[in-house]
Design a protein around this motif. Structure first.
Motif, PDB file in Angstrom:
ATOM      1  N   ILE A  99       0.801  -1.168  -0.049  1.00  0.00           N
ATOM      2  CA  ILE A  99      -0.116   0.049  -0.165  1.00  0.00           C
ATOM      3  C   ILE A  99       0.913   1.246  -0.156  1.00  0.00           C
ATOM      4  N   VAL A 100       1.759   1.394   0.787  1.00  0.00           N
ATOM      5  CA  VAL A 100       2.929   2.378   0.874  1.00  0.00           C
ATOM      6  C   VAL A 100       3.540   2.694  -0.293  1.00  0.00           C
ATOM      7  N   LYS A 101       4.079   1.497  -1.004  1.00  0.00           N
ATOM      8  CA  LYS A 101       4.723   1.601  -2.501  1.00  0.00           C
ATOM      9  C   LYS A 101       3.794   2.097  -3.614  1.00  0.00           C
ATOM     10  N   GLU A 102       2.687   1.585  -3.339  1.00  0.00           N
ATOM     11  CA  GLU A 102       1.667   2.288  -4.550  1.00  0.00           C
ATOM     12  C   GLU A 102       1.222   3.418  -4.058  1.00  0.00           C
ATOM     13  N   ALA A 103       1.032   3.814  -3.098  1.00  0.00           N
ATOM     14  CA  ALA A 103       0.586   5.366  -2.704  1.00  0.00           C
ATOM     15  C   ALA A 103       1.684   6.051  -3.139  1.00  0.00           C
ATOM     16  N   ILE A 104       2.871   5.848  -2.904  1.00  0.00           N
ATOM     17  CA  ILE A 104       4.234   6.781  -3.625  1.00  0.00           C
ATOM     18  C   ILE A 104       4.222   6.934  -5.037  1.00  0.00           C
ATOM     19  N   HIS A 105       3.973   5.776  -5.654  1.00  0.00           N
ATOM     20  CA  HIS A 105       3.699   5.773  -7.155  1.00  0.00           C
ATOM     21  C   HIS A 105       2.905   6.828  -7.614  1.00  0.00           C
ATOM     22  N   ILE A 106       1.512   6.667  -7.103  1.00  0.00           N
ATOM     23  CA  ILE A 106       0.462   6.990  -7.571  1.00  0.00           C
ATOM     24  C   ILE A 106       0.718   8.825  -7.206  1.00  0.00           C
ATOM     25  N   PHE A 107       1.417   8.971  -6.217  1.00  0.00           N
ATOM     26  CA  PHE A 107       1.593  10.435  -5.850  1.00  0.00           C
ATOM     27  C   PHE A 107       2.719  10.858  -6.511  1.00  0.00           C
ATOM     28  N   LEU A 108       3.692  10.333  -7.085  1.00  0.00           N
ATOM     29  CA  LEU A 108       4.602  10.792  -8.026  1.00  0.00           C
ATOM     30  C   LEU A 108       4.108  10.995  -9.477  1.00  0.00           C
ATOM     31  N   LEU A 109       3.157   9.963  -9.698  1.00  0.00           N
ATOM     32  CA  LEU A 109       2.559  10.201 -10.947  1.00  0.00           C
ATOM     33  C   LEU A 109       1.379  11.366 -10.987  1.00  0.00           C
ATOM     34  N   ARG A 110       0.930  11.524  -9.766  1.00  0.00           N
ATOM     35  CA  ARG A 110      -0.046  12.694  -9.678  1.00  0.00           C
ATOM     36  C   ARG A 110       0.627  14.196  -9.593  1.00  0.00           C
ATOM     37  N   CYS A 111       1.889  14.102  -9.130  1.00  0.00           N
ATOM     38  CA  CYS A 111       2.708  15.419  -9.338  1.00  0.00           C
ATOM     39  C   CYS A 111       3.242  15.900 -10.590  1.00  0.00           C
ATOM     40  N   TYR A 112       3.422  14.631 -11.326  1.00  0.00           N
ATOM     41  CA  TYR A 112       3.699  14.551 -12.931  1.00  0.00           C
ATOM     42  C   TYR A 112       2.682  15.347 -13.761  1.00  0.00           C
ATOM     43  N   GLU A 113       1.291  14.745 -13.417  1.00  0.00           N
ATOM     44  CA  GLU A 113       0.277  15.332 -13.965  1.00  0.00           C
ATOM     45  C   GLU A 113      -0.150  16.701 -13.702  1.00  0.00           C
ATOM     46  N   LEU A 114      -0.066  17.091 -12.392  1.00  0.00           N
ATOM     47  CA  LEU A 114      -0.399  18.590 -12.188  1.00  0.00           C
ATOM     48  C   LEU A 114       0.207  19.570 -12.781  1.00  0.00           C
ATOM     49  N   HIS A 115       1.655  19.555 -12.821  1.00  0.00           N
ATOM     50  CA  HIS A 115       2.334  20.543 -13.164  1.00  0.00           C
ATOM     51  C   HIS A 115       3.840  20.257 -13.576  1.00  0.00           C
ATOM     52  N   LEU A 116       4.353  19.242 -13.686  1.00  0.00           N
ATOM     53  CA  LEU A 116       5.687  18.815 -13.570  1.00  0.00           C
ATOM     54  C   LEU A 116       6.116  17.815 -14.972  1.00  0.00           C
ATOM     55  N   SER A 117       5.337  18.240 -16.005  1.00  0.00           N
ATOM     56  CA  SER A 117       5.438  17.290 -17.005  1.00  0.00           C
ATOM     57  C   SER A 117       6.888  17.176 -17.608  1.00  0.00           C
ATOM     58  N   GLY A 118       7.671  18.096 -17.413  1.00  0.00           N
ATOM     59  CA  GLY A 118       8.904  17.891 -17.913  1.00  0.00           C
ATOM     60  C   GLY A 118      10.085  17.592 -17.079  1.00  0.00           C
ATOM     61  N   PHE A 119       9.903  17.148 -15.528  1.00  0.00           N
ATOM     62  CA  PHE A 119      10.692  16.950 -14.839  1.00  0.00           C
ATOM     63  C   PHE A 119      11.314  15.428 -15.312  1.00  0.00           C
ATOM     64  N   SER A 120      12.737  15.702 -14.299  1.00  0.00           N
ATOM     65  CA  SER A 120      13.472  14.395 -14.585  1.00  0.00           C
ATOM     66  C   SER A 120      13.789  13.868 -13.342  1.00  0.00           C
ATOM     67  N   ILE A 121      14.052  12.542 -13.102  1.00  0.00           N
ATOM     68  CA  ILE A 121      14.328  11.895 -11.866  1.00  0.00           C
ATOM     69  C   ILE A 121      15.712  11.895 -11.869  1.00  0.00           C
ATOM     70  N   VAL A 122      16.473  12.416 -10.621  1.00  0.00           N
ATOM     71  CA  VAL A 122      17.866  12.386 -10.312  1.00  0.00           C
ATOM     72  C   VAL A 122      17.966  11.534  -9.108  1.00  0.00           C
ATOM     73  N   GLU A 123      18.929  10.463  -9.602  1.00  0.00           N
ATOM     74  CA  GLU A 123      19.099   9.519  -8.306  1.00  0.00           C
ATOM     75  C   GLU A 123      20.157  10.228  -7.663  1.00  0.00           C
ATOM     76  N   VAL A 124      20.307  10.209  -6.337  1.00  0.00           N
ATOM     77  CA  VAL A 124      21.335  10.618  -5.347  1.00  0.00           C
ATOM     78  C   VAL A 124      21.835   9.791  -4.442  1.00  0.00           C
TER      79      VAL A 124
END
Length: 124
Positions: A99-124
């Motif tokens: 449930i936690v993993k799915e919520a994080i995935h959905i949340f990230l997708l929602r952020c992308y849909e809202l206004h961050l359509s050009g963002f990149s994921i940077v692994e640190v």
């Protein structure tokens, strides 16, 4: 991607000991740190989001506190969050983890849909 699982690694990131590690306030701080780190590491001028989650889920021993999680996304123009408290004893660790993993995935997708359509994921 940085996962501060131990107390010492969390203290290095936060700079101080919080009154409660699994909290919305800690997730907000971690998201802001992730955002700052991503801004430093990004290779273009695309949008950046810092995403963080704090969680305490079922285990094989009794826990005093809640089974809960808090997920936060932080960007230059927004801070959004979601929290959930599980009913103890209704799910296994694996089920709560899913449930936690799915919520994080959905949340990230929602952020992308809202206004961050050009963002990149940077692994640190």
């Amino acid at each position: 991607l940085q996962i501060p699982y131990s107390e010492s690694s969390m203290l290095r990131i936060l700079g101080e000991r919080p009154s409660k590690y699994v909290s919305l306030e800690v997730a907000k701080t971690l998201a802001k740190v992730a955002y700052s780190r991503s801004m430093f590491l990004r290779m273009n001028n695309g949008p950046v989001v810092g995403l963080a989650c704090t969680a305490s889920i079922a285990t094989d021993r009794d826990k005093r506190g809640n089974h809960e999680f808090h997920v936060v996304a932080y960007s230059s123009d927004a801070l959004i969050s979601r929290s959930l408290v599980f009913h103890k004893g209704q799910r296994s660790r694996i089920e709560e983890d899913e449930i936690v993993k799915e919520a994080i995935h959905i949340f990230l997708l929602r952020c992308y849909e809202l206004h961050l359509s050009g963002f990149s994921i940077v692994e640190v």
